[in-house]
Design an enzyme around this catalytic site. Structure first.
Site, PDB file in Angstrom:
ATOM      1  CG  HIS A 356      -1.946  -1.037   1.264  1.00 32.63           C
ATOM      2  ND1 HIS A 356      -3.235  -0.871   0.801  1.00 32.63           N
ATOM      3  CD2 HIS A 356      -1.876  -2.309   1.708  1.00 32.63           C
ATOM      4  CE1 HIS A 356      -3.920  -1.996   0.967  1.00 32.63           C
ATOM      5  NE2 HIS A 356      -3.112  -2.888   1.516  1.00 32.63           N
ATOM      6  CE  LYS A 544      -6.812  13.708   0.546  1.00 33.46           C
ATOM      7  NZ  LYS A 544      -6.954  12.502  -0.248  1.00 33.46           N
ATOM      8  NE  ARG A 545      -3.645   9.701  10.199  1.00 32.08           N
ATOM      9  CZ  ARG A 545      -3.325   8.838  11.156  1.00 32.08           C
ATOM     10  NH1 ARG A 545      -4.163   7.889  11.517  1.00 32.08           N
ATOM     11  NH2 ARG A 545      -2.184   8.935  11.783  1.00 32.08           N
ATOM     12  CE  LYS A 550      -2.648  10.618   3.220  1.00 31.49           C
ATOM     13  NZ  LYS A 550      -3.354   9.729   2.267  1.00 31.49           N
ATOM     14  CB  THR A 652     -10.411   4.510  -0.716  1.00 28.46           C
ATOM     15  OG1 THR A 652      -9.928   4.895   0.567  1.00 28.46           O
ATOM     16  CG2 THR A 652      -9.669   3.285  -1.190  1.00 28.46           C
ATOM     17  CE  LYS A 656     -14.093   5.241   1.377  1.00 23.78           C
ATOM     18  NZ  LYS A 656     -13.068   5.286   2.438  1.00 23.78           N
TER      19      LYS A 656
END
Ligand code: 26Q
Length: 805
Positions: A356, A544-545, A550, A652, A656
């Site tokens: 991952h 998100k984290r 990111k 992911t 969504k």
């Protein structure tokens, strides 16, 4: 499920009497909640028994999904929905004056995971069950899940998540089916009649007690268990009499509590690895107990382990359960007397592994001394695996010591978990097309070159029945009206929505549904943060984290830019925007916490500015978790997926948000690439460097300062971070962007992508002015999201990796 309303009511009344000592109408809300959960759990247990008997009788192949994390979220709504009992429950409860929605809100999230990887595991359990595949999840019953986050003056504070106080209702303990797990001690080795023998002695025992959490499927007869192991000290060790008789009563209990800390708390890190002893103990507890139980059950059903790979697939979710490799070898050899070669063949054909992440700091390694001290027998097996592995590699790559070192299971004093998986597993996959290519081209290239057929891709998928049908009942009702309910079992049917792309009435209904969801979120924001946001502004979300790769920071810098533009020109013609963030940072991740602090500081400044707040608002929602995501996602219009290309394995949340009609603003990273394949340039906002360009720029030598020199706006923005414009200073953030002396300044190229991001954000504003056009983009995203169903992903795993019918 075929249960009439009055039968259901009877079950509830009798459980209420048994558990609370009163009738439903006399029970408190908490009592009713527990009663309802217990009744559903017992119904599921019964169905589970039927399903499992059928699997055994038909000798069906089963999959066991091993994961240190399952981010289950809440179960009550999901189970009622899947079992077709929601309307009945609602009406029975209304009869005793209780609103079902209030019970939904009471339920704590089972937060037994950090983020993407954990939620993926839960989505996959849901799909396996709906598809009727026999699948068991194995994990740990952490007493404390992912911490509860509070923000105090911009600082993240962490509090224990005591979910079991209410969440316990779903768990069914099996106290007398515990397995013994052995830690420490020594290994005695000898030859007997020419055969090598070994015995593990002087070890400390811990008992692993299983708790079942039953997973329901939508309109499905199948029920699968998520088995959570809880550590307990063996009864013989629970009190050390030597201490006790000497009056040292607390000390007598110490060993007891030492064993039980193993399942106390989830490690809240999802980015870098911590070589912590307790984490290794957790991993071994999970792996050893799960494999013992799988093999014991297999022996009971088949009387042999020779056919294990034909009847059992064991999946390793990232390297966290990589101990499966040596532990399966150990059990086969030490407990079932297999020789090495046959044990190795069975092990390889049974195990498969998903990676991952490509980030080297997240590839797990353990100090050899710690590993050998804690797991002496398993260590000996790893040494032998490594000896055979490296001698094979010498033949393939003669003399290439560096390569062999890189590929070894043990090197440089460390045990390398990814290499253990690569050495053994018959299939290895990444989680999006781009990610799987990167694995083959770079970090796993040397293994790929030797055995290309073992490498494959399965793009992630989501349990859309939770994320669309349950979380967004308004949109679901509209979809059913337009295209029927076929999409509830077959997500590809969502594509039928495309025929309404030019239908102004449908577009108006879509907007109406979105607006209702935005009002719901606005109400939540007002009660959680005391900020009033305009439901007619663009809801732009990044949830998100928190991680530098990111690039929440890129978003923050762009907001400062917008703020400056508005201050310069209060008449600026842009549609109002609400920027919504939610994110937890790993507790020890300093820079991530600074970025949260910056976002909160920007929020304070912007939201208090009478001119700016008419056009932009900024909200940081605390304690991001599954149940909060279920409120935010249906209301989102812009989905920020802005990681530096090549670093986000898949994502992911992007899926969504898409299926709920948000339009992606993103880089060509992870599964964004495949979202782009589905919707095309016209239905998403792309920007930024592509993965090969990022690589090229690194090789050429990346100089973040050159971007600041070239762009006066950028330098003005950075200056605001250090001159107190936002209340306090953010020197550390600026330093991380500009002045790291090891050539790693701005390691995630925030400044390189800034200009193009600003351009794309401008396009978002322009496009939104044409509401009809924007709604068409939104519709297209919903219609094209079917491919990201976890049903599709599980279908691919079942066929290409687990070899199930
Ligand atoms: C490892 C060692 C010690 C402590 C913690 C950890 C640890 C825990 C969790 C390391 C990594 C994780 C989680 C990683 C994760 O969530 N990765 C995400 O997986 C998603 C599902 O495939 C992808 O969509 C995301 O792109 C990826 O970041």
């Amino acid at each position: 499920m075929n249960l009439k309303k009055d039968e259901f009511k009877k079950l509830l009344e009798s459980e209420s009497l048994r558990g609370s000592g009163c009738s439903l109408s006399e029970a408190s809300k908490i009592q009713v909640y527990k009663t309802l959960c217990t009744v559903l759990r017992d119904l599921l247990a019964e169905e589970r028994k039927n399903f499992s008997d059928e699997v055994t009788a038909k000798e069906k192949k089963q999959v066991f999904y091993m994961s240190m994390e399952f981010l289950v979220g809440t179960s009550l709504h999901n189970n009622l929905f899947n079992m077709g009992l929601e309307a009945k429950a609602k009406s029975i409860l209304a009869g005793v004056g209780i609103d079902l929605a209030e019970l939904y809100e009471m339920e704590p999230d089972a937060g037994l995971g950090n983020g993407g990887l954990g939620r993926l595991a839960s989505c996959y359990m849901d799909s396996m069950t709906t598809l009727g595949l026999p699948g068991t999840g194995f994990s740990i019953r952490y007493e404390f899940g992912i911490f509860r986050q509070k923000i105090v003056d911009g600082w993240q504070m962490e509090f224990p998540d005591d979910w079991l106080s209410l969440g316990d209702s779903w768990l069914r303990p099996r106290q007398d089916e515990a397995f013994e797990v052995k830690f420490g001690g020594e290994v005695k080795e000898w030859f007997e009649n020419g055969n090598f023998k070994s015995e593990h002695i002087n070890y400390n025992s811990v008992m692993a007690v299983p708790y079942d959490l039953f997973i329901s499927g939508y309109n499905s007869k199948a029920v699968n268990p998520l088995v959570l192991w809880s550590a307990k000290s063996p009864s013989s060790a629970s009190i050390d009499l030597n201490y006790f008789v000497r009056g040292e009563h607390l000390k007598a209990l110490e060993r007891n509590t030492m064993a039980e800390v193993i399942s106390k708390v989830l490690y809240p890190a999802d980015d870098h690895i911590e070589g912590k002893r307790l984490r290794l103990k957790q991993q071994y507890l999970l792996v050893s107990a799960s494999l013992q139980s799988i093999l014991k059950n297999h022996m009971k059903n088949y009387g042999t382990l020779r056919n294990l790979p034909d009847k059992v697939a064991i999946h390793i979710n990232d390297t966290h359960p990589a101990l499966c490799v040596p532990e399966l070898m150990r059990i086969l050899m030490d407990e079932y007397s297999f020789g090495w070669d046959e044990a190795w063949d069975i092990t390889c054909r049974t195990l498969s592994y998903t990676n991952h992440t490509v980030m080297s700091e997240a590839l797990e390694r353990w100090p050899e001394h710690l590993f050998s001290e804690l797991l002496p027998r398993v260590y000996k097996i790893v040494v032998e695996i490594n000896r055979r592995l490296t001698s094979g590699l010498y033949e393939s790559y003669p003399g290439d010591v560096a390569k062999i070192d890189y590929m070894a299971a043990i090197s440089g004093g460390e045990v390398k978990m990814a290499n253990l998986c690569l050495a053994a597993c018959h299939k290895i996959n990444g989680v999006s097309k781009l990610h799987s290519e990167i694995l083959k081209d770079s970090i796993f290239h040397d293994y790929y070159a030797l055995t290309p057929d073992r490498f494959t891709n399965v793009t992630n998928g989501i349990a859309y029945r939770r994320w669309l049908c349950q979380a967004n009942p308004g949109l679901t009702a509209l979809l059913k009206n337009l295209i029927g309910d076929g999409f509830m079992k077959d997500a590809n049917k969502l594509e039928e929505l495309l025929s309404f792309r030019e239908d102004a009435t449908v577009l108006a209904s879509l907007r109406e549904v979105k607006r209702a969801n935005k009002i719901r979120l606005a109400n939540y924001i007002s009660s959680a943060n005391g900020i009033n946001v305009d439901p007619d502004s663009i809801f732009d979300v990044q949830i998100k984290r928190l991680h530098e790769y990111k690039r929440q920071l890129l978003n923050a810098l762009q907001i400062i830019h917008m703020y400056r533009m508005i201050k310069e020109n209060p008449e600026l013609d842009i549609p109002p925007r609400t920027f919504i963030f939610a994110a937890k940072a790993s507790s020890g991740y300093f820079m991530a916490k600074q970025i949260i602090r910056l976002i909160c500081a920007i929020a304070n400044t912007v939201n208090a500015d009478p001119v700016a707040r008419e056009k932009i608002k900024v909200v940081f929602l605390e304690d991001y978790k599954v149940s909060l995501a279920e409120i935010i996602i249906p209301a989102a219009e812009i989905s920020e997926q802005i990681s530096i290309a090549g670093k986000e394995a898949s994502g992911t949340g992007n899926m969504k948000l898409m299926i709920n009609g948000a339009v992606t603003l993103g880089t060509l990273d992870g599964a964004n690439v495949e979202i782009h394949e589905q919707v095309g340039d016209d239905n998403m906002f792309l920007f930024g460097l592509k993965a090969p360009e990022v690589e090229q720029l690194w090789r050429k030598g990346y100089d973040p300062l050159s971007y600041v020199r070239r762009d006066r706006e950028l330098s003005a923005i950075l200056e605001m971070l250090t001159n107190g414009s936002f209340g306090s200073n953010f020197d550390d953030i600026v330093k991380s962007l500009l002045t790291n002396s090891f050539g790693t300044a701005d390691a995630y190229m925030t400044l390189a992508d800034f200009g193009d991001y600003v351009r794309a954000q401008g396009l978002v504003s322009e496009t939104y002015k044409d509401r009809e056009k924007f709604t068409k983009m939104s519709l297209t995203n919903i219609a094209k999201a079917g491919i990201f169903s976890a049903d599709r992903a599980i279908g691919e795993y079942a066929k290409n990796i687990w070899y199930m019918k």
